[in-house]
Design an enzyme around this catalytic site. Structure first.
Site, PDB file in Angstrom:
ATOM      1  N   ASP A  63      13.217  -6.166  -0.475  1.00 26.35           N
ATOM      2  CA  ASP A  63      12.632  -7.059  -1.481  1.00 26.35           C
ATOM      3  C   ASP A  63      13.134  -6.682  -2.872  1.00 26.35           C
ATOM      4  OD1 ASP A  63      11.235  -4.659  -1.698  1.00 26.35           O
ATOM      5  OD2 ASP A  63       9.322  -5.499  -1.098  1.00 26.35           O
ATOM      6  N   ASN A 132      -3.300  -3.400  -0.677  1.00 21.34           N
ATOM      7  CA  ASN A 132      -3.946  -4.606  -0.149  1.00 21.34           C
ATOM      8  C   ASN A 132      -3.375  -4.984   1.220  1.00 21.34           C
ATOM      9  OD1 ASN A 132      -1.426  -5.541  -0.792  1.00 21.34           O
ATOM     10  ND2 ASN A 132      -2.096  -7.210  -2.118  1.00 21.34           N
ATOM     11  N   HIS A 134      -0.095  -5.293   1.918  1.00 16.63           N
ATOM     12  CA  HIS A 134       1.186  -6.001   1.900  1.00 16.63           C
ATOM     13  C   HIS A 134       2.299  -5.139   2.504  1.00 16.63           C
ATOM     14  CE1 HIS A 134       2.095  -4.489  -2.456  1.00 16.63           C
ATOM     15  NE2 HIS A 134       2.882  -3.819  -1.645  1.00 16.63           N
ATOM     16  N   GLU A 139       2.321 -10.758   0.600  1.00 14.90           N
ATOM     17  CA  GLU A 139       0.954 -10.492   0.174  1.00 14.90           C
ATOM     18  C   GLU A 139      -0.048 -11.109   1.163  1.00 14.90           C
ATOM     19  OE1 GLU A 139       0.515  -8.435  -2.075  1.00 14.90           O
ATOM     20  OE2 GLU A 139       1.788  -8.721  -3.832  1.00 14.90           O
TER      21      GLU A 139
END
Ligand code: F6R
Length: 236
Positions: A63, A132, A134, A139
């Site tokens: 990414d 979280n 991810h 996400e």
């Protein structure tokens, strides 16, 4: 089926790198998709020391952040080059050009890189874990069959990324290899260290597999290994 390797005594990174080198020995031409962030860096340092181990391998950057200054040293590309690609040397390295005017074309080209591998999939995806849940920049709520795409970052990801940029930039979006390709990889590793990952690690195992906690979807992967140190495993 997931396998959890908790490394209590010996350095965590030595255990992960040791298994990685075995894997490369068995499959030198592996096609790898690699995260950056801080977690994998000690592992990359060990792999880089094993000169030539990645010499026949191909690497895809997982990414990249959008809207970084051109000379930003903590872009995902710069971090991966500095920590692994340059010192180790690889047969083929594919970064993600987020600054291109044809971003959709760039995303389809990254998909094409994945598709041209044997079986049209990645051999190994080495992932970190966001607080979280991810993976990459996928996400909560990301499509489970998603391919490479521009994505908006969650507020917690934007805040957490500040430790990389120290005020020089505040990216709110990025481009990531999608969950579809990560879940289709032959083998997936999730690397997590430190007490601040313990809550989300536990959630990934205890909650049902759900796109609301993207890493929990790996519960259904046939060959996934979680490499945890004691604090991230909740053991200290
Ligand atoms: C970075 C990436 C992210 C990180 C995650 C954890 O390429 O894919 O998903 O792996 O945000 O970051 P660290 O390791 O810095 O805690």
């Amino acid at each position: 089926m997931e396998r959890v390797v908790t490394v209590p005594g010996a350095p965590w990174c030595a255990a992960v790198a040791g298994r990685w080198l075995e894997l490369l020995d068995a499959r030198p031409v592996a096609r790898l998709c690699l995260a950056t962030g801080s977690t994998p860096l000690p592992v990359y340092a060990r792999i880089a020391e094993a000169h030539g181990a990645l010499g026949a391998a191909s690497v895809l950057l997982l990414d990249e952040f959008g809207d970084l200054p051109a000379d930003e040293p903590e872009s995902c590309d710069r971090v991966l080059r500095r920590s692994l690609i340059d010192p180790a040397g690889v047969a083929d390295y594919r970064s993600i050009s987020v600054g291109t005017p044809d971003l959709d074309g760039e995303c389809r080209a990254v998909d094409g890189w994945i598709d041209t591998g044997p079986g049209g999939c990645l051999d190994l995806a080495v992932l970190g874990l966001g607080v979280n849940g991810h993976v990459g920049m996928n996400e909560p709520g990301s499509p489970v069959d998603g391919r490479t795409a521009r994505v908006e970052l969650a507020a917690s990801t934007i805040a957490s990324a500040q430790r990389y940029f120290e005020g020089r930039a505040r990216p709110t979006w990025g481009v990531t290899v999608g969950l579809g390709d990560l879940l289709a990889a032959r083998e997936v590793w999730v690397l997590a260290t430190g007490r601040d990952k313990a809550t989300i690690v536990a959630r990934c195992f205890e909650s049902p597999a759900t796109a609301e906690v993207p890493a929990s979807l790996l519960q259904d992967h046939p060959n996934c290994t979680w490499w945890l140190d004691k604090p991230s495993a909740g053991l200290t």
